[in-house]
Design a protein around this motif. Structure first.
Motif, PDB file in Angstrom:
ATOM      1  N   ILE A   1      25.596 -40.895 -19.497  1.00 31.74           N
ATOM      2  CA  ILE A   1      26.769 -40.364 -20.584  1.00 31.74           C
ATOM      3  C   ILE A   1      27.665 -39.461 -19.716  1.00 31.74           C
ATOM      4  O   ILE A   1      29.006 -39.477 -19.838  1.00 31.74           O
ATOM      5  CB  ILE A   1      25.963 -39.180 -21.563  1.00 31.74           C
ATOM      6  CG1 ILE A   1      25.319 -40.136 -22.340  1.00 31.74           C
ATOM      7  CG2 ILE A   1      27.005 -38.449 -22.156  1.00 31.74           C
ATOM      8  CD1 ILE A   1      25.959 -40.959 -23.475  1.00 31.74           C
ATOM      9  N   GLN A   2      27.133 -38.461 -18.622  1.00 28.63           N
ATOM     10  CA  GLN A   2      28.032 -37.781 -17.913  1.00 28.63           C
ATOM     11  C   GLN A   2      29.044 -38.529 -17.045  1.00 28.63           C
ATOM     12  O   GLN A   2      30.289 -38.102 -16.967  1.00 28.63           O
ATOM     13  CB  GLN A   2      27.317 -36.875 -17.136  1.00 28.63           C
ATOM     14  CG  GLN A   2      27.397 -35.293 -17.474  1.00 28.63           C
ATOM     15  CD  GLN A   2      26.174 -34.445 -17.434  1.00 28.63           C
ATOM     16  OE1 GLN A   2      25.514 -35.030 -16.402  1.00 28.63           O
ATOM     17  NE2 GLN A   2      26.162 -33.305 -17.964  1.00 28.63           N
ATOM     18  N   ALA A   3      28.704 -39.656 -16.833  1.00 27.86           N
ATOM     19  CA  ALA A   3      29.549 -40.614 -15.936  1.00 27.86           C
ATOM     20  C   ALA A   3      30.465 -41.438 -16.686  1.00 27.86           C
ATOM     21  O   ALA A   3      31.050 -42.086 -16.549  1.00 27.86           O
ATOM     22  CB  ALA A   3      28.767 -41.409 -14.964  1.00 27.86           C
ATOM     23  N   GLY A   4      30.106 -41.183 -18.072  1.00 28.21           N
ATOM     24  CA  GLY A   4      30.897 -41.986 -19.096  1.00 28.21           C
ATOM     25  C   GLY A   4      30.315 -43.273 -19.546  1.00 28.21           C
ATOM     26  O   GLY A   4      31.016 -44.132 -20.207  1.00 28.21           O
ATOM     27  N   VAL A   5      29.042 -43.530 -19.381  1.00 25.19           N
ATOM     28  CA  VAL A   5      28.648 -44.824 -19.647  1.00 25.19           C
ATOM     29  C   VAL A   5      27.654 -44.613 -20.890  1.00 25.19           C
ATOM     30  O   VAL A   5      26.880 -43.629 -21.074  1.00 25.19           O
ATOM     31  CB  VAL A   5      27.624 -45.323 -18.546  1.00 25.19           C
ATOM     32  CG1 VAL A   5      27.108 -46.684 -19.012  1.00 25.19           C
ATOM     33  CG2 VAL A   5      28.278 -45.613 -17.291  1.00 25.19           C
ATOM     34  N   GLY A   6      28.107 -45.198 -22.245  1.00 23.92           N
ATOM     35  CA  GLY A   6      27.140 -45.155 -23.382  1.00 23.92           C
ATOM     36  C   GLY A   6      26.798 -46.441 -23.839  1.00 23.92           C
ATOM     37  O   GLY A   6      27.377 -47.380 -23.416  1.00 23.92           O
ATOM     38  N   MET A   7      25.613 -46.425 -24.329  1.00 24.47           N
ATOM     39  CA  MET A   7      25.095 -47.603 -24.578  1.00 24.47           C
ATOM     40  C   MET A   7      24.372 -47.490 -26.187  1.00 24.47           C
ATOM     41  O   MET A   7      23.902 -46.656 -26.595  1.00 24.47           O
ATOM     42  CB  MET A   7      23.770 -48.171 -24.003  1.00 24.47           C
ATOM     43  CG  MET A   7      22.992 -49.231 -24.078  1.00 24.47           C
ATOM     44  SD  MET A   7      22.126 -50.161 -22.703  1.00 24.47           S
ATOM     45  CE  MET A   7      21.392 -51.393 -23.509  1.00 24.47           C
ATOM     46  N   VAL A   8      24.790 -48.475 -27.037  1.00 21.19           N
ATOM     47  CA  VAL A   8      24.152 -48.967 -28.353  1.00 21.19           C
ATOM     48  C   VAL A   8      22.880 -49.765 -28.077  1.00 21.19           C
ATOM     49  O   VAL A   8      23.412 -50.888 -27.787  1.00 21.19           O
ATOM     50  CB  VAL A   8      25.041 -49.362 -29.466  1.00 21.19           C
ATOM     51  CG1 VAL A   8      24.481 -49.438 -30.840  1.00 21.19           C
ATOM     52  CG2 VAL A   8      26.236 -48.132 -29.377  1.00 21.19           C
ATOM     53  N   TYR A   9      21.627 -49.152 -28.298  1.00 22.55           N
ATOM     54  CA  TYR A   9      20.487 -50.094 -28.196  1.00 22.55           C
ATOM     55  C   TYR A   9      20.073 -51.017 -29.098  1.00 22.55           C
ATOM     56  O   TYR A   9      20.589 -50.871 -30.240  1.00 22.55           O
ATOM     57  CB  TYR A   9      19.450 -49.272 -27.873  1.00 22.55           C
ATOM     58  CG  TYR A   9      19.565 -48.105 -26.669  1.00 22.55           C
ATOM     59  CD1 TYR A   9      19.399 -48.779 -25.171  1.00 22.55           C
ATOM     60  CD2 TYR A   9      19.954 -47.041 -26.732  1.00 22.55           C
ATOM     61  CE1 TYR A   9      19.463 -47.909 -24.116  1.00 22.55           C
ATOM     62  CE2 TYR A   9      20.199 -46.147 -25.841  1.00 22.55           C
ATOM     63  CZ  TYR A   9      20.032 -46.795 -24.423  1.00 22.55           C
ATOM     64  OH  TYR A   9      20.047 -45.809 -23.394  1.00 22.55           O
ATOM     65  N   GLN A  10      19.515 -52.017 -28.605  1.00 15.80           N
ATOM     66  CA  GLN A  10      19.083 -53.188 -29.509  1.00 15.80           C
ATOM     67  C   GLN A  10      17.919 -52.562 -30.597  1.00 15.80           C
ATOM     68  O   GLN A  10      18.097 -52.781 -31.764  1.00 15.80           O
ATOM     69  CB  GLN A  10      18.350 -54.358 -28.687  1.00 15.80           C
ATOM     70  CG  GLN A  10      18.192 -55.547 -29.143  1.00 15.80           C
ATOM     71  CD  GLN A  10      17.656 -56.640 -28.484  1.00 15.80           C
ATOM     72  OE1 GLN A  10      17.624 -56.184 -27.122  1.00 15.80           O
ATOM     73  NE2 GLN A  10      17.433 -57.716 -28.862  1.00 15.80           N
ATOM     74  N   HIS A  11      17.193 -51.750 -29.921  1.00 14.89           N
ATOM     75  CA  HIS A  11      16.217 -50.896 -31.142  1.00 14.89           C
ATOM     76  C   HIS A  11      16.578 -49.547 -30.755  1.00 14.89           C
ATOM     77  O   HIS A  11      16.927 -48.879 -29.835  1.00 14.89           O
ATOM     78  CB  HIS A  11      14.949 -50.981 -30.219  1.00 14.89           C
ATOM     79  CG  HIS A  11      14.529 -52.578 -30.176  1.00 14.89           C
ATOM     80  ND1 HIS A  11      14.012 -52.833 -28.969  1.00 14.89           N
ATOM     81  CD2 HIS A  11      14.628 -53.573 -30.928  1.00 14.89           C
ATOM     82  CE1 HIS A  11      13.450 -54.065 -29.348  1.00 14.89           C
ATOM     83  NE2 HIS A  11      13.927 -54.641 -30.415  1.00 14.89           N
TER      84      HIS A  11
END
Ligand SMILES: Nc1ncnc2c1ncn2[C@@H]1O[C@H](COP(=O)(O)OP(=O)(O)OP(=O)(O)O)[C@@H](O)[C@H]1O
Ligand SMILES: [Mg+2]
Length: 509
Positions: free
Chosen positions: A77-87
């Motif tokens: 997140i700090q590096a600007g990477v966000g993920m919306v998980y499958q679960h």
């Protein structure tokens, strides 16, 4: 806003499987990059490495050309990477607002509740993702939870956004809204990774496409250079898209009959408001509707998990309203529930034990007071082969399975039990093309054998392809029933949003 992602030589092994085998994967700022592959190909694993959830066994990650140390989701997140998980990873007892703020506060942003609530509402409106900030996550459908996850990421203003099968749980209208969002974000320079099994969507939204096959990168291509058929072939390594003939039903007697069914939701608001429906022997009745219109409560009432307030449900002529789940199952109910991990499986139990959860009450697995584990193993192994379920061993806990494989476990168990009535909620959600085709065939077979099937789905293609009749649910009632061959997208969409039915549609209640 701009950040190029380079994943180089990524290796990730799990016991018994190499999920990622020296994968190189690059995403450019401003592009929508689709990640494709069969169930278990390693898509989620690769992206969970980028999102800091897993550490790779080998390989490195560069962000904007510089080596990145991503060891935890917080680093990501700090590096600007966000993920919306499958679960999803929402805290189920908290409200939408609390869930969204939880993420933000931790990263040093100060937001007061009221402002946050307004922010959520503004974002969700702007992007066509309707959510109620005050709702408790526990009460939301999977589709609604998905919207919350996406809004959460939007508020964090990530530079790299990973969406793991986001549209699997969205309606067509929401999917369009999401695509507009994705386009806007990419236009502002964000790098977007989009995982989906729906080739039409991949063709509609992505700039480039990378295909994983058995943990390896099988190639990256530009959208203009390919098409649905080509993608399917690249994924599987052979021709796969096939049309399934729908057989006309042999209009049998009523198996399931619902009369004036009323039930409340968890907030004590009316969710089912006088629902009438019957499903006949040898037919697949599709139920179209936007999630949140009573489908969840209907599923719960039909399976004995929720007490109805009024009304009657008969299964094979016997009243089942208000009965316990085991009594209803004994009466011939099979169910592929919406929530695969919550009610669909026992995540901590092994693959075999999940497969025999229901058949263990009968011979050949039950022998007197004992269970015949050899017979259980044989059954589990047979279904593993039939459904091509990728499990490292019969005892591997199912929570470790990929999304599609988990789904196959439930389908294998429920369909092989030969139910008299099958309730199937989004049965092919999350399955790759080959697996989805297989499941459609099996549902067709079950129907020919005389089962009555109620198919609840938001996927109009799936509904149109499988159902004999389609009923539309809106605000807890059936607002129209039409033969599947008359059910074009527009008509269904109208009914699904509560607009007046036109001529030719049978009006109910
Ligand atoms: N935590 C884990 N422990 C053990 N095995 C795992 C774990 N996570 C994934 N795997 C295995 O790694 C392989 C790749 O899984 P992954 O979830 O990346 O597949 P996927 O491409 O996302 O599939 P799907 O389309 O079904 O979601 C699968 O065989 C899966 O069972
Ligand atoms: Mg996955």
């Amino acid at each position: 806003m701009h950040c190029a992602v380079e994943m180089l030589g990524i290796v990730k092994r799990f016991p018994g499987v190499v999920a990622n085998d020296h994968i190189d994967f690059r995403v450019l700022p401003g592009e929508v990059h689709a990640l494709l592959g069969e169930n278990g190909a390693g898509k989620s694993t690769l992206m969970q490495i980028l999102a800091g959830l897993y550490r790779p066994d080998a390989g490195k990650i560069l962000l904007s050309g510089r080596p990145a140390q991503i060891h935890t989701p917080r680093d990501a997140i700090q590096a600007g990477v966000g993920m919306v998980y499958q679960h999803f990873m929402l805290v189920r007892r908290h409200t939408v607002l609390e869930n969204v703020i939880l993420g933000l506060r931790r990263y040093g942003l100060f937001l007061d509740y009221r402002r946050a609530g307004r922010e959520i509402e503004r974002n969700s409106r702007e992007y066509g993702l309707e959510i109620d900030p005050a709702a408790t996550v526990w009460d939301l459908s999977v589709g609604e939870q998905q919207r919350v996850e996406i809004v959460k990421m939007l508020l964090r203003q990530v530079k790299v956004l990973i969406l793991d099968e986001p549209t699997a749980v969205l309606t067509p209208r929401e999917t369009e809204g999401l695509f507009a969002t994705i386009r806007t974000l990419a236009g502002r320079g964000a790098a977007i990774v989009f995982i989906s099994h729906k080739l039409r969507e991949v063709m509609a939204v992505s700039d480039r496409i990378t295909i994983l096959r058995r943990g390896e990168n099988a190639g990256t291509i530009r959208r203009e250079e390919t098409g649905e058929r080509d993608l399917a072939r690249r994924m599987v390594g052979r021709e796969v898209i096939e049309e399934i003939e729908r057989e006309e039903p042999a209009a049998g007697e009523e198996v399931l009959s619902i009369r004036d069914l009323r039930a409340f939701d968890n907030r004590r608001l009316p969710a089912l408001r006088g629902l009438n429906l019957e499903v006949r022997r040898g037919e697949i009745l599709g139920m179209a509707g936007i999630s949140g219109n009573g489908q969840k409560e209907l599923e719960e009432v039909l399976t004995g998990l929720r007490e109805p307030a009024r009304g009657s449900i008969t299964l094979g002529g016997r009243e089942i309203a208000g009965r316990r789940p085991d009594e209803i199952i004994a009466g011939g109910l099979g169910c592929v529930p919406e929530d695969r991990q919550g009610t669909g499986t026992a995540p901590g139990l092994g693959y075999r034990d999940n497969i025999i959860l229901k058949s263990c009450r009968r011979p050949p697995i039950r022998r007197g007071l004992r269970l015949d584990y050899r017979a259980a193993d044989r059954q589990a192994d047979r279904l593993r082969r039939e459904y091509d379920i990728k499990v490292p061993s019969l005892s591997a806990p199912v929570r470790l399975l990929s999304g599609g494989n988990l789904q196959k476990v439930i389908l294998a168990r429920e369909l092989s039990a030969r139910p008299r009535f099958l309730l199937a909620v989004h049965p092919t959600r999350g399955l790759d093309i080959g697996a989805a085709t297989y499941v459609r065939k099996r549902l067709g077979e079950l129907k020919r054998q005389g089962a009555a099937i109620l198919l609840i789905s938001e996927d109009l293609d799936e509904l149109a392809g499988l159902s004999d009749r389609i009923a539309v649910i809106y605000e807890g009632k059936i607002t129209g029933i039409l033969p599947a061959r008359d059910a074009d997208r527009e008509r269904l969409s109208l009914l699904m949003t509560g607009q007046k039915a036109e001529n030719g549609i049978m009006e109910t209640s």
